[in-house]
Write a protein that holds these residues in place. Sequence first.
Motif, short mmCIF file in Angstrom:
data_model
loop_
_atom_site.label_atom_id
_atom_site.label_comp_id
_atom_site.label_asym_id
_atom_site.label_seq_id
_atom_site.Cartn_x
_atom_site.Cartn_y
_atom_site.Cartn_z
N PHE A 1 43.07 46.22 52.64
CA PHE A 1 42.49 46.93 53.80
C PHE A 1 41.28 46.15 54.33
CE2 PHE A 1 44.63 50.81 52.09
CZ PHE A 1 45.24 51.22 53.27
N PRO B 1 37.00 55.20 50.15
CA PRO B 1 38.36 54.94 50.65
C PRO B 1 39.44 55.63 49.83
CG PRO B 1 37.08 52.91 50.61
CD PRO B 1 36.25 53.94 49.93
N TRP C 1 39.56 59.35 50.68
CA TRP C 1 40.04 59.53 52.05
C TRP C 1 41.55 59.31 52.13
CZ3 TRP C 1 42.63 56.65 55.70
CH2 TRP C 1 42.60 57.12 57.02
N LEU C 2 42.04 58.25 51.49
CA LEU C 2 43.47 57.94 51.54
C LEU C 2 44.30 59.07 50.92
CD1 LEU C 2 43.35 54.16 50.61
CD2 LEU C 2 44.27 55.11 52.74
N SER D 1 40.70 44.24 58.09
CA SER D 1 39.59 44.59 58.97
C SER D 1 38.62 43.43 59.19
CB SER D 1 38.82 45.79 58.39
OG SER D 1 38.13 45.43 57.21
N PHE E 1 32.92 51.68 55.44
CA PHE E 1 33.81 52.84 55.34
C PHE E 1 33.01 54.10 55.05
CE2 PHE E 1 36.74 55.84 53.55
CZ PHE E 1 37.95 55.59 54.19
N PHE F 1 47.49 53.92 56.52
CA PHE F 1 47.20 54.77 55.36
C PHE F 1 48.45 55.15 54.57
CE2 PHE F 1 48.02 57.95 58.65
CZ PHE F 1 48.76 58.91 57.97
N LYS G 1 38.43 52.39 61.94
CA LYS G 1 39.24 53.59 62.12
C LYS G 1 40.69 53.28 62.47
CE LYS G 1 39.28 58.17 64.21
NZ LYS G 1 38.56 59.14 65.06
N MET H 1 42.64 51.95 59.39
CA MET H 1 42.99 52.97 58.41
C MET H 1 44.05 53.92 58.94
SD MET H 1 41.15 51.87 56.01
CE MET H 1 41.70 53.08 54.81
#
Length: 299
Positions: A210, A233, A236-237, A214, A225, A201, A194, A197
């Motif tokens: 990414f 991803p 979401w992005l 991580s 994710f 982002f 979290k 991101m």
Amino acid sequence: MKRKDMIQFYEFVEHNFMFRQFNVDDVLFTNYDCPLLGSPVDYYAKKNYFCYVFAGGGRWKTPTEEYVFQAGDAAFLKKGPHRVYKILNGDFCALLIFVPDDFIASVIKENCAWEMNTTKITPTDCVIPLHLDKTLKDYFDTMMNYFTLNAPPSKSLLKIKFKELIVNIATGGHNPELADYFKEVSTNAKKALKPIMEEHFLFNLKLKEFAKLSGRSLATFNRDFFKLYQTTPGKWLKRKRIEYGKYLLETTELNINQIALDIGFENTSHFIKSFKAHYKSPPLQFKKMLRQQVALQSV
């Protein structure tokens, strides 16, 4: 308007004949003297680095904060993408010390693991300002003086000095945020998704980048994710950037072109199309409606 390519900062600095520097194992120590061209500048640092400013200044922006550093200020910037704006006339001159996570972790485990309470680690931003007490101020001044010597200091001395900086911050009590980051890298190879991101982002990173930030393989990153966000991803992005674009429309007077670039879209037309699909109106019309609502409320 189209976004510029991201500068690979460490590769730009390493072995650059313009900067005097010392390299010990994986730690790079350099006297950086270079103008900040353009505004903003997006760059990627594959290693963490300390930055002690001795001339000029800059403004670093993250999704949640803005940090201004001028002569006499210092900060720790985590590995990964960053965005900086030039704010002062003249060149940006700083002492930079690049340190990988592995070096930090080894110093912590070897020298002060027993002093580090790992029961609670507070999340930190990707830019961490440093509180310079006299000890840290003297440390950076001493390191700067090495560049005035006719011959470079020995590698063994430099390695001791680098370790001194890590131990000082980990145990000194004046920089708890950075001490928490040292705890994190010394205890976890795989970082929480979290904060990774949320910090990055806005940047056009590939998914494998990414994943690397991580501490995961791409397959593990995608799996973890989905468990966390219940979506991919990419989706979401896109949604996160559009939502942040809406926030900027509501809270700033930035024009549409600047907002599109600031939130990671390759061009303005793509941002307008995506925003309209999500909020049922183009950003300029959305902004106009906001102003009308404010005007009505003030009557």
